[in-house]
Write an enzyme that holds these catalytic residues in place. Structure first.
Site, short mmCIF file in Angstrom:
data_model
loop_
_atom_site.label_atom_id
_atom_site.label_comp_id
_atom_site.label_asym_id
_atom_site.label_seq_id
_atom_site.Cartn_x
_atom_site.Cartn_y
_atom_site.Cartn_z
CG ASN A 128 4.76 5.21 -1.16
OD1 ASN A 128 5.88 5.44 -1.61
ND2 ASN A 128 4.47 5.29 0.13
CE LYS A 160 5.15 1.93 1.29
NZ LYS A 160 4.68 1.29 2.51
CG HIS A 203 4.22 7.10 4.00
ND1 HIS A 203 4.81 6.10 4.73
CD2 HIS A 203 3.33 6.49 3.18
CE1 HIS A 203 4.30 4.93 4.36
NE2 HIS A 203 3.40 5.16 3.41
N GLY A 217 1.62 -2.38 4.69
CA GLY A 217 2.63 -3.41 4.45
C GLY A 217 2.43 -4.67 5.28
CB SER A 239 -2.71 -4.34 3.09
OG SER A 239 -1.55 -4.39 3.91
P1 PGA Z 1 1.05 -0.98 1.32
O1 PGA Z 1 1.61 0.50 1.59
O2 PGA Z 1 0.06 -0.88 0.19
O3 PGA Z 1 2.26 -1.78 0.96
O4 PGA Z 1 0.40 -1.42 2.59
C1 PGA Z 1 0.75 1.61 1.53
C2 PGA Z 1 1.53 2.87 1.80
O5 PGA Z 1 2.48 2.84 2.60
O6 PGA Z 1 1.23 3.93 1.23
#
Ligand code: PGA
Length: 248
Positions: A11, A13, A95, A171, A211
């Site tokens: 993802n 983002k 999400h 995150g 994460s």
């Molecule tokens: P992250 O995000 O791996 O940065 O924690 C995961 C997600 O939002 O799908």
């Protein structure tokens, strides 16, 4: 038990530009990726076309959101038909950032899921509890309610991947432990068994997000009900290849 191919979604983002996304795509294109693992990258909508032309065809492309109807006066939105027109076959829906930053309700997410599937897109449907909900002991209630609304809008589970992403792990660098992830995944599979069917419970991929890194992916991937990952931050780094190969 039916065989569930490992599934790893990236993802991206709202990150990257053409230069960096092309670089990340080139890394994936030239990497040796486990051939039983399905890989899909979630690109910002403005880069869907670009992502599709940059990534090797063995890697799928997903939009990170879409609206619930095919077209019309909905300024700023994109439809599943447009996503398909750009050559992408997937969409991420529900999400936590859509739910909690943009205030999307379960009802709206359900409507989006229904329309995306009717439009022949596959869906990565996301659910997950907030920290205060986990601390209050309501994790199960929260994820069952979110899953129920998704389930009411799914006819073909063959086109759905369920992503369990605890909001407190997204995150934050605070990954769920393998035991915490397995516990919720197992309960979700039991929920699918009780409320949908044995077939669906056995075949639907339930992936973990929050994460995930090269350092923690193997232990998470060794859990019986963890069928892959949805990866944010690490999906634009070279370590994404290690995460894709977590079960290799
Ligand atoms: P992250 O995000 O791996 O940065 O924690 C995961 C997600 O939002 O799908």
């Amino acid at each position: 038990m039916a065989l569930r191919n490992f599934f790893v979604g990236g993802n991206w983002k709202m990150n990257g530009n053409k230069e960096s996304l092309e670089e990340a795509s080139a890394t994936l294109n030239t990497a040796s990726l486990h051939d039983q693992t399905e890989v899909v990258c979630g690109a910002p909508s403005i880069y869907l076309d670009f992502a599709r032309s940059s990534l090797d065809l063995r890697i799928g492309v997903a939009a990170q959101n879409c609206y619930k109807v095919a077209k019309g006066a909905f300024t700023g939105e994109i439809s599943p038909a447009m996503i398909k027109d750009c050559g992408a076959d997937w969409v991420i829906l529900g999400h936590s950032e859509r739910r909690h930053v943009f205030g999307e309700s379960d009802e709206l997410i359900g409507q989006k899921v229904a329309h995306a599937l009717e439009s022949d897109l596959s869906v990565i449907a996301c659910i997950g509890e907030k920290l205060e909900e986990r601390e209050a002991g309501t994790t199960e209630e929260v994820v069952y309610t979110q899953t129920q609304v998704i389930a009411e809008n799914v006819k073909d589970w063959g086109k759905v991947v369920l992503a369990y992403e605890p909001v407190w792990a997204i995150g934050t660098g605070k990954t769920a432990s393998p035991e915490q992830a397995q516990e919720v995944h197992e309960k979700l599979r039991a929920w699918l068994r009780a409320n949908v069917s044995d077939d669906v419970a056995d075949s639907v991929r339930i992936i973990y997000g929050g994460s995930v890194t090269a350092a923690n992916c193997r232990e998470l991937a060794s859990q019986g009900d963890v069928d892959g990952f949805l990866v944010g931050g690490a999906s634009l780094k070279p370590e994404f290849v290690d995460i894709i190969n977590a079960r290799a």
